[in-house]
Motif scaffolding. Structure first.
Motif, short mmCIF file in Angstrom:
data_model
loop_
_atom_site.label_atom_id
_atom_site.label_comp_id
_atom_site.label_asym_id
_atom_site.label_seq_id
_atom_site.Cartn_x
_atom_site.Cartn_y
_atom_site.Cartn_z
N LEU A 43 36.83 105.37 35.13
CA LEU A 43 36.41 104.08 35.66
C LEU A 43 36.16 104.09 37.33
O LEU A 43 35.34 103.40 37.92
CB LEU A 43 37.00 102.81 35.24
N ALA A 47 33.15 103.60 39.60
CA ALA A 47 33.22 102.53 40.61
C ALA A 47 33.32 102.94 42.15
O ALA A 47 32.41 102.32 43.21
CB ALA A 47 34.44 101.67 40.49
N LEU A 80 31.88 96.86 36.44
CA LEU A 80 33.14 97.74 36.62
C LEU A 80 34.32 97.17 37.16
O LEU A 80 35.32 97.47 36.78
CB LEU A 80 32.77 98.98 37.46
#
Length: 728
Positions: A43, A47, A80
């Motif tokens: 993640l 991002a 996100l």
């Protein structure tokens, strides 16, 4: 001919900005998802990639699609950020798979935005439909990933669910027509309308054309020059579905605009080609990373021999990398070991190091150095000539040539230098360009620049003459121009740069193709002397230019006397030991040795016969033929003493057999005559050529060439030859 300079000389003759780094459209399915990442680390990578895309400056091309992409990225970034990026969270396998696919989509988006940002404005307009299709494909891929994303397992907040729903809707609801920007389409249509004016034989109105280019983003000489260079790069690259004639027409239009609307004298000169460890402060381009004027050449990019930045890196058999001209010169000087490691070279093969060349090209782009790879130079002229063959492009180039020739007549010295450079480039691409440039009266004006104190004006003028001379009628124009030959030879003798001297030699080679001009060039004071000197001491490229010129001149029956006086024969003899020029040198000597005085000089050298036999062993078919011809002339005209020296040479029998079996028709004939002369000479202790020939004779019954070589006129295949040639 007109190619890259030697590795040790600066590229100050290049007055243009370096072309932008070449990019291709990113291909779908060309990327892999990151491995080893899952959960929060994955993640965070997503991002970071999304945030970087959002923060990147937005290029002027494709404004509608880039704005739409920016809105999607903003929603995706908010989504996100709502997820636990810093916690050791573990997602389901399905969620991790979707995030990996999302990373691939974002990575493709990054490449697409980078491509649009690096593309020239004219190119982006011409490729507008393809770029729009790429953005449409990107939306479709993003929609697929978002559709299968297991949102329920992510425990999204109410706001995050809203972001996801809105993002899904945005990716689906754009109709195909919405990807096409009407303003961009109008600019493209206006650009093509201006090009159509040339097709009708009437250049567009200057004020209208300038306004159009300003709307596109081309407002000065530097931006116009950058656009032309980018289009040249794309012509060389030839992406799929590219309309080369259309691109070539726009290129010709922009080149015309550069000189009719802008002041090309304001385009700053490219930097000198740097040497290893060289740190210098130079004027910047005033934009991008080129503002960084303090730099040093990475050691990995420098040739271990010359210590200069490599133009054409190649790998030798030991795995070490060198610049091609430097390692060729090293091997040509008789070295058989690797300069870096000291290991013996297994062979002389040189493999291009394309990966390193690409890195050097990128480094040069950062620091505003012109980087012309050999592949680029060899293919560019032909590709551009093909692309600029439409009627509109031809008419635009004619209009440009008129402006350039007028600049040679009435402009300042600096403008004349720029005009000479552009004529040089224009004459490099296409027979039609060479024809109408000369018809406009460029040749006398270029000749006046040859004695110039401006080294770039001189270099570009002589190179322009070289390129013009490729067109046959222009050879006559050059030779009939009063004093032009004398001035070309003057540049050959005292040119300001190495490339100017080399291109003067190449010009003499081009002119000497016409038989009537061979004697004029031969009798021109200093011409042969300087060609001989260049053949002895020049760069690999200079030696090649010189030996080709001398070869052509030696075909004239009255050239041998001047060749002897000028030491050209001595230079040719010494060049037999240099693999890069030995074949042409052998051919020239074979022609010159029709004169007894040349034969005696050649025969007095201890190494000539050995070198010729070596070339017969390892040369190309043409090189072997030249070597056999030269050896034949030695035997035919050198007397019995030289014939005996040839007959006693170790290994001759094997070489003769090989030539007789695999050589050209002319080489076979002269090889058989050499053996006859050896057999007929008075030898105190005759020795058979060996059983090898007898075996070959019996297995190749019916081959008249072999029969003549074996029987020496007896007509009997079973009768082996007897001459005193020691078996190695």
């Amino acid at each position: 001919m007109d190619g890259p300079a030697s590795a040790s000389s600066p590229v100050e003759f290049l007055l243009r900005r370096p072309p932008p780094r070449r990019r291709r459209l990113p291909l779908a399915g060309a990327f892999f998802a990151p491995t080893g990442l899952s959960g929060a680390p994955l993640l965070r990578a997503l991002a970071s990639l999304a945030a970087g895309l959002l923060a990147a400056p937005r290029p002027p091309s494709q404004p509608r699609n880039l704005a739409a992409l920016g809105r999607r990225l903003a929603l995706l970034d908010a989504l996100l950020q709502s997820l636990p990026l810093d916690e050791p969270t573990r997602f389901s396998d399905a969620a991790d798979l979707c995030f990996r696919e999302l990373y691939v989509v974002l990575f493709r988006a990054d490449l697409l935005v980078s491509y649009v940002a690096s593309a020239g404005r004219a190119w982006a307009l011409l490729r507008g439909a393809h770029l729009a299709a790429s953005f449409r494909d990107l939306d479709a891929e993003l929609a697929v990933v978002l559709d299968v994303l297991p949102a329920a397992s992510l425990r999204l907040s109410h706001d995050a669910k809203g972001h996801l729903d809105l993002l899904r809707a945005q990716c689906r609801r754009r109709a195909p027509a919405q990807y096409h920007d009407p303003k961009e389409a109008a600019l493209r249509d206006n650009l093509l309308a201006a090009l159509h004016q040339f097709e009708l034989g009437q250049p567009p109105d200057p004020s209208t054309l300038k306004s159009l280019l300003s709307s596109i983003g081309i407002s000065d000489a530097a931006s116009c020059q950058a656009e032309t260079e980018y289009l040249e790069e794309q012509i060389l690259t030839q992406e799929e579905d590219t309309d080369l004639l259309l691109v070539g027409g726009v290129l010709a239009l922009l080149r015309y605009s550069l000189f009719s609307l802008f002041d090309p004298g304001n385009v700053k000169a490219a930097r000198y080609w740097p040497s290893a460890g060289n740190v210098q402060r130079l004027p910047s381009w005033g934009g991008g990373s080129c503002d960084d004027t303090s730099f040093s050449v990475p050691k990995e990019f420098s040739c271990p021999i010359s210590l200069d930045l490599m133009r054409d890196p190649v790998v030798v058999s030991t795995g070490q990398t060198y610049d091609r001209p430097s390692i060729i010169q090293w091997i040509g000087e008789g070295h058989s070991t690797c300069p870096n490691s000291g290991q013996v070279l297994a062979d002389n093969r040189l493999v291009p190091n394309r990966a390193l060349r690409s890195l050097i090209s990128q480094w040069c782009g950062v620091y505003c150095f012109q980087y012309d790879s050999p592949e680029s130079n060899e293919g560019m002229a032909e590709c551009v000539a093909t692309a600029c063959s439409s009627k509109a492009a031809i008419e635009a180039n004619k209009a440009t040539a008129r402006i350039l020739v007028s600049m040679l007549v009435a402009s300042s010295d600096s403008s004349k230098a720029v005009a000479a450079k552009e004529i040089r480039l224009l004459a490099k691409a296409g027979k039609q360009n060479r024809a109408f440039i000369a018809e406009l009266g460029a040749i006398p004006m270029l000749c006046r620049l040859l004695p110039s104190l401006d080294q770039m004006a001189q270099e570009n003028a002589v190179t322009a003459l070289l390129n013009l001379s490729i067109y046959e009628p222009n050879k006559t124009r050059i030779m009939e121009q009063e004093g032009c030959l004398r001035l070309i030879v003057s540049v050959l003798q005292n040119g300001w740069t190495t490339e100017a001297k080399e291109n003067a030699a190449a010009t003499l080679f081009s002119l000497s193709v016409v038989h009537d001009y061979k004697k004029m060039i031969t009798n021109e004071p200093g011409a042969l002397e300087k060609l001989a000197s260049m053949l002895k001491k020049g760069t690999p490229r200079g030696k090649k230019d010189a030996v080709m010129a001398l070869f052509n001149l030696s075909t004239h029956p009255e050239s041998s006397g001047r060749m002897l006086e000028s030491s050209a024969v001595v230079a040719l003899i010494e060049s037999l030991r240099n693999d890069t020029v030995s074949e042409e040198a052998a051919g020239a000597l074979a022609l010159l040795m029709k004169q007894p005085s040349v034969v005696h000089l050649v025969g007095s050298s201890e190494t000539v016969i050995t070198s010729l036999v070596g070339l017969m062993r390892r040369g190309t078919p043409k090189g072997k033929e030249n070597a056999v011809s030269a050896l034949y002339e030695i035997c035919r005209r050198g007397g019995s003493t030289l014939v005996r020296r040839v007959a006693k040479l170790p290994g001759l029998n094997t070489v003769i057999q090989t030539i007789t079996l695999t050589g050209t028709k002319r080489a076979k004939k002269k090889a058989s005559l050499i053996v006859k002369m050896c057999q007929r000479s008075q030898m105190p202790s005759p020795m058979s050529l060996g059983t090898n020939l007898r075996v070959v004779d019996h297995s190749l019954v019916g081959n008249s060439s072999l029969r003549r070589a074996a029987s020496f006129g007896s007509g009997e295949l079973s009768n082996p030859v007897s001459i005193s040639v020691p078996v190695p």
